[in-house]
Design an enzyme around this catalytic site. Structure first.
Site, short mmCIF file in Angstrom:
data_model
loop_
_atom_site.label_atom_id
_atom_site.label_comp_id
_atom_site.label_asym_id
_atom_site.label_seq_id
_atom_site.Cartn_x
_atom_site.Cartn_y
_atom_site.Cartn_z
CB SER A 130 -0.92 0.02 1.22
OG SER A 130 -1.74 1.18 1.19
CE LYS A 184 -2.82 -2.49 -0.66
NZ LYS A 184 -3.70 -2.36 -1.79
CG HIS A 187 -5.21 -0.81 3.43
ND1 HIS A 187 -5.38 -0.26 2.16
CD2 HIS A 187 -4.40 0.05 4.09
CE1 HIS A 187 -4.71 0.86 2.07
NE2 HIS A 187 -4.11 1.08 3.23
CD GLU A 191 -7.67 3.40 -0.62
OE1 GLU A 191 -7.76 3.83 -1.79
OE2 GLU A 191 -6.82 2.54 -0.27
#
Length: 466
Positions: A130, A184, A187, A191
């Site tokens: 990221s 991820k 994540h 976001e």
């Protein structure tokens, strides 16, 4: 020429940025790409580090240039191209070698590829990266999923190139097989929710409270200096200050009102539902992007039914408290998904460590992550952030503010897919008895499913209760 420690295949934007990061840190690398033009372009960019860079014309030559046990990192699309690459390299590798997929992959594919590689005595790593191009070049946050043996071989390289928060590298082993890519994925889901919450806030301030674009930018800049501080608030203030270079007025007014998506937020929503952890704030953000793609329909509906919205009275401190509470709820939903997946797949995720490696280098880096890491380190009751004592004051101030904001905004005709979902999540989770009893009674009536009684007594079944 130094002997390379790792090979990198795929020299597009992210692959070349990671490779330059490694070379700058003094890590000798070998590189290659499917097409020669990117190999030549990379050689020009890497000229200052030429002594640590070996170029190979193709995959077989790249593998031949690596010492055993080999480390081969691929930064190519994590769909069919990765499988095609494995078809080519597996016969060329030796037991103990490792292939790393550093793209955005579906963790189910990572688990499948891990099993395929293991059958040949090889290691496969799914690593979430990221931070975009700048992060890859100067220090990304990395979420490693793979064997402990492969982590031992890669740890010195990855810690050298990772972002740092107060000196600590933002990279760690999340667990085996698909753990890194799943972390991820979540994540990216968080976001999506954070970006949509910011967009809703901008909408309320500009078109409800009547602030100018510059005034909204100043508000986000001020918030970024406090407990809401984060990369996304920082760049929101920055992008709102840009004027349209081809016309008059703010750049944000010149951009088509249609948001794209690459699919990782959608993956998060899908996996949440599969795991029985419906993450309404992330789902709302995904839905908002999908609705945004239907701009012609929205324009037609606006013309048919009216698009007017009422004025709002927004108190800045009240709004800040509401946003902070909503952001904690957003992370709480994300970590609930991680918890469910960790249990389902036996990953034993360390949630405090996940929060810690998100503190720098990644898109959702935020001041709040320090408090989240501390909450998990201190043992959040039942593993739930909403029950962590450290957030009691945040909710005590923020939930009433959020309730006032949502009520006023909905009354004025503003859509709130994420902020509205945050309040519904809070109100659902604090109700010992909600709507489920009636739903279960309905299911029993038409499907003979049966139900559990509050008092624990055996419940009769049937239409109805005969």
């Amino acid at each position: 020429m130094a002997e390379p420690k790792i090979g990198i295949y795929g020299l597009g934007t992210m692959g070349s940025a990671l490779a330059l990061n490694m070379a700058e840190q003094g890590i000798a690398i070998a590189v290659s790409n499917r097409t020669d033009d990117l190999i030549d372009a990379f050689a020009t960019r890497a000229a200052p580090f030429a002594g640590d860079v070996t170029s190979a014309p193709d995959l077989p030559a790249l593998i031949a240039a690596l010492p055993r046990p080999r480390l081969l990192l691929a930064m190519i699309p994590s769909t069919r191209p990765i499988d095609d690459m494995l078809d080519e390299v597996i016969p060329l590798l030796d037991p103990g070698d490792t292939v790393i997929d550093a793209g955005n992959a579906d963790f189910h594919d990572t688990i499948r590829r891990t099993e395929r590689m293991a059958a040949a005595g090889l290691h496969f790593v799914g690593m979430g990266v990221s931070g975009g191009e700048d992060g890859a070049r100067h220090g990304p946050s990395m979420m490693f999923g793979g064997s402990e043996e492969s982590w031992a071989g890669l740890k010195p390289i990855l810690t050298a190139i990772a972002a740092r928060f107060e000196g600590a590298p933002c990279v760690d082993r999340m667990g085996p097989d698909g753990a890194g890519h799943f972390v991820k994925t979540v994540h990216n889901g968080i976001e999506y929710a954070d970006m949509q919450m910011i967009a809703e806030t901008y909408d309320l301030l500009r078109f409800g409270a009547g602030l100018s674009v510059d005034e909204v930018a100043e508000r986000f800049a001020a918030w970024n200096a406090g407990p809401l501080g984060s990369y996304l608030y920082e760049i929101t203030a920055e992008v709102l200050r840009h004027d349209d270079p081809l016309g008059a007025g703010p750049m944000v007014d010149a951009i088509l009102d249609r948001a794209g998506q690459k699919g990782t937020g959608r993956w998060t929503a899908i996996e949440a539902v599969r795991l029985g952890q419906s993450a309404t704030m992330i789902e709302g953000a995904v839905a908002a992007r999908a609705w945004s793609a239907e701009k012609p329909l929205r324009e037609r509906a606006g013309a048919a039914f009216g698009s007017e919205r009422g004025a709002l009275e927004v108190v800045p401190d009240d709004l800040e408290a509401a946003l902070l509470a909503a952001r904690v709820l957003e992370y709480a939903q994300g970590f609930r998904i991680l918890d469910a997946a960790s249990e389902e797949y036996g990953w034993q995720l360390d949630f405090a460590r996940v929060a810690e490696i998100w503190r720098a280098g990644c898109i959702i880096r935020a001041t709040l992550l320090d408090d989240i890491a501390a909450a998990f380190r201190d043992g959040a009751p039942e593993g739930q952030l909403i029950l962590a004592p450290g957030f009691a004051e945040t909710f005590a101030r923020g939930i009433p503010a959020l309730r006032r904001l949502v009520a006023q905004a909905i009354g004025a005709g503003f859509p709130l897919p994420v902020l509205g979902s945050a309040l519904s999540f809070w109100d659902t989770m604090r109700q010992p008895r909600g709507t489920a009893a009636l739903i279960q009674a309905q299911r029993d009536f038409f499907g003979h499913h049966g139900f559990d009684r509050v008092d624990g007594k055996d419940a009769p079944h049937g239409p109805w209760l005969g």
